[in-house]
Design a protein around this motif. Sequence first.
Motif, mmCIF file in Angstrom:
data_model
loop_
_atom_site.group_PDB
_atom_site.id
_atom_site.type_symbol
_atom_site.label_atom_id
_atom_site.label_comp_id
_atom_site.label_asym_id
_atom_site.label_seq_id
_atom_site.Cartn_x
_atom_site.Cartn_y
_atom_site.Cartn_z
ATOM 1 N N ASN A 47 0.821 -1.211 0.000
ATOM 2 C CA ASN A 47 0.000 0.000 0.000
ATOM 3 C C ASN A 47 0.855 1.261 0.000
ATOM 4 O OD1 ASN A 47 -2.559 -1.128 -0.169
ATOM 5 N ND2 ASN A 47 -2.600 -1.549 2.016
ATOM 6 N N SER A 48 2.024 1.201 0.607
ATOM 7 C CA SER A 48 2.913 2.367 0.543
ATOM 8 C C SER A 48 3.419 2.565 -0.884
ATOM 9 C CB SER A 48 4.070 2.216 1.521
ATOM 10 O OG SER A 48 4.988 1.239 1.083
ATOM 11 N N ALA A 49 3.686 1.463 -1.600
ATOM 12 C CA ALA A 49 4.054 1.581 -3.011
ATOM 13 C C ALA A 49 2.893 2.162 -3.820
ATOM 14 C CB ALA A 49 4.472 0.224 -3.561
ATOM 15 N N ASN A 50 1.674 1.756 -3.495
ATOM 16 C CA ASN A 50 0.496 2.325 -4.160
ATOM 17 C C ASN A 50 0.419 3.831 -3.947
ATOM 18 O OD1 ASN A 50 -0.344 -0.145 -5.106
ATOM 19 N ND2 ASN A 50 -1.829 -0.465 -3.473
ATOM 20 N N LEU A 51 0.668 4.255 -2.719
ATOM 21 C CA LEU A 51 0.626 5.683 -2.407
ATOM 22 C C LEU A 51 1.675 6.450 -3.205
ATOM 23 C CD1 LEU A 51 -0.540 7.980 -0.721
ATOM 24 C CD2 LEU A 51 1.076 7.364 1.081
ATOM 25 N N ALA A 52 2.866 5.888 -3.321
ATOM 26 C CA ALA A 52 3.927 6.542 -4.092
ATOM 27 C C ALA A 52 3.566 6.600 -5.578
ATOM 28 C CB ALA A 52 5.251 5.808 -3.888
ATOM 29 N N PHE A 53 3.006 5.511 -6.117
ATOM 30 C CA PHE A 53 2.617 5.514 -7.530
ATOM 31 C C PHE A 53 1.535 6.552 -7.809
ATOM 32 C CE2 PHE A 53 4.267 1.026 -8.138
ATOM 33 C CZ PHE A 53 5.212 1.387 -9.080
ATOM 34 N N VAL A 54 0.521 6.618 -6.954
ATOM 35 C CA VAL A 54 -0.559 7.575 -7.170
ATOM 36 C C VAL A 54 -0.046 9.001 -7.021
ATOM 37 C CG1 VAL A 54 -2.732 8.426 -6.190
ATOM 38 C CG2 VAL A 54 -2.405 5.993 -6.569
ATOM 39 N N THR A 55 0.818 9.241 -6.051
ATOM 40 C CA THR A 55 1.380 10.586 -5.862
ATOM 41 C C THR A 55 2.145 11.034 -7.087
ATOM 42 O OG1 THR A 55 1.542 10.249 -3.475
ATOM 43 C CG2 THR A 55 2.909 11.976 -4.436
ATOM 44 N N MET A 56 3.012 10.165 -7.599
ATOM 45 C CA MET A 56 3.807 10.565 -8.752
ATOM 46 C C MET A 56 2.961 10.639 -10.025
ATOM 47 S SD MET A 56 6.417 11.371 -7.254
ATOM 48 C CE MET A 56 7.259 11.989 -8.685
ATOM 49 N N ALA A 57 1.922 9.829 -10.110
ATOM 50 C CA ALA A 57 1.018 9.941 -11.258
ATOM 51 C C ALA A 57 0.319 11.297 -11.250
ATOM 52 C CB ALA A 57 -0.006 8.813 -11.233
ATOM 53 N N ASP A 58 -0.048 11.777 -10.060
ATOM 54 C CA ASP A 58 -0.672 13.098 -9.967
ATOM 55 C C ASP A 58 0.320 14.214 -10.272
ATOM 56 O OD1 ASP A 58 -3.110 12.030 -9.361
ATOM 57 O OD2 ASP A 58 -2.944 12.345 -7.201
ATOM 58 N N VAL A 59 1.561 14.047 -9.811
ATOM 59 C CA VAL A 59 2.575 15.076 -10.045
ATOM 60 C C VAL A 59 2.868 15.204 -11.533
ATOM 61 C CG1 VAL A 59 5.028 15.620 -9.715
ATOM 62 C CG2 VAL A 59 3.628 14.949 -7.763
ATOM 63 N N TRP A 60 3.034 14.075 -12.200
ATOM 64 C CA TRP A 60 3.417 14.092 -13.607
ATOM 65 C C TRP A 60 2.219 14.119 -14.555
ATOM 66 C CZ3 TRP A 60 7.378 9.801 -12.340
ATOM 67 C CH2 TRP A 60 8.536 10.381 -11.847
ATOM 68 N N GLY A 61 1.020 13.967 -14.011
ATOM 69 C CA GLY A 61 -0.163 13.997 -14.857
ATOM 70 C C GLY A 61 -0.288 12.783 -15.759
ATOM 71 N N GLN A 62 0.232 11.657 -15.339
ATOM 72 C CA GLN A 62 0.186 10.424 -16.133
ATOM 73 C C GLN A 62 -0.764 9.424 -15.476
ATOM 74 O OE1 GLN A 62 1.949 9.903 -19.003
ATOM 75 N NE2 GLN A 62 2.660 12.020 -18.865
ATOM 76 N N ALA A 63 -1.409 8.612 -16.275
ATOM 77 C CA ALA A 63 -2.342 7.618 -15.751
ATOM 78 C C ALA A 63 -1.680 6.276 -15.485
ATOM 79 C CB ALA A 63 -3.494 7.429 -16.729
ATOM 80 N N GLU A 64 -0.433 6.102 -15.927
ATOM 81 C CA GLU A 64 0.224 4.801 -15.773
ATOM 82 C C GLU A 64 0.429 4.426 -14.312
ATOM 83 O OE1 GLU A 64 1.363 7.100 -17.898
ATOM 84 O OE2 GLU A 64 1.141 6.151 -19.867
ATOM 85 N N GLY A 65 0.647 5.406 -13.462
ATOM 86 C CA GLY A 65 0.826 5.126 -12.035
ATOM 87 C C GLY A 65 -0.416 4.497 -11.430
#
Length: 107
Positions: A47-65
Motif C-alpha cells: 500500500n505504501s508503493a500504491n501511495l507513491a505511484f498515485v502521488t507521482m502519477a498526480d505530479v506528472w499527470g500520467q495515468a500509468e501510475g
Amino acid sequence: MFPAELPLLPAPAMLTLALALFCVGACGVLLRRNAIIVFACIEMMMNSANLAFVTMADVWGQAEGRLFVFFIIIVAAAEAAVGLGIVIALHRLHGSVDLDRASLMRG
C-alpha cells in the motif's frame, strides 16, 4: 457538496508518508515471527508503493501510475489468499502461526 477542485497535499509529504509506511512494514517483516502480522506488514508495504505511484502519477499527470496500482492490488489480493491458506495449514499442523515452525512444513 464537495468543491470541484480539492487542494492536493504536497508530493514530498505524500512520498515521506509512503516511505514511513514502507519502513514500518519492512521492520514488521524482519522483526516479527507471527505469520498474520508478517502478511499484514507485507500488505502495508504494498500500500505504501500504491501511495507513491498515485502521488507521482498526480505530479506528472500520467495515468500509468494508477494502472500500476490496479495491478498491485490484484497481486495483494492473490498474496492474501495464498497467505491465508499457508496460515491455516501452519495452524492445523502446529496449533500456532509462529514462522519459526514453518520450516517444518517441508514434506
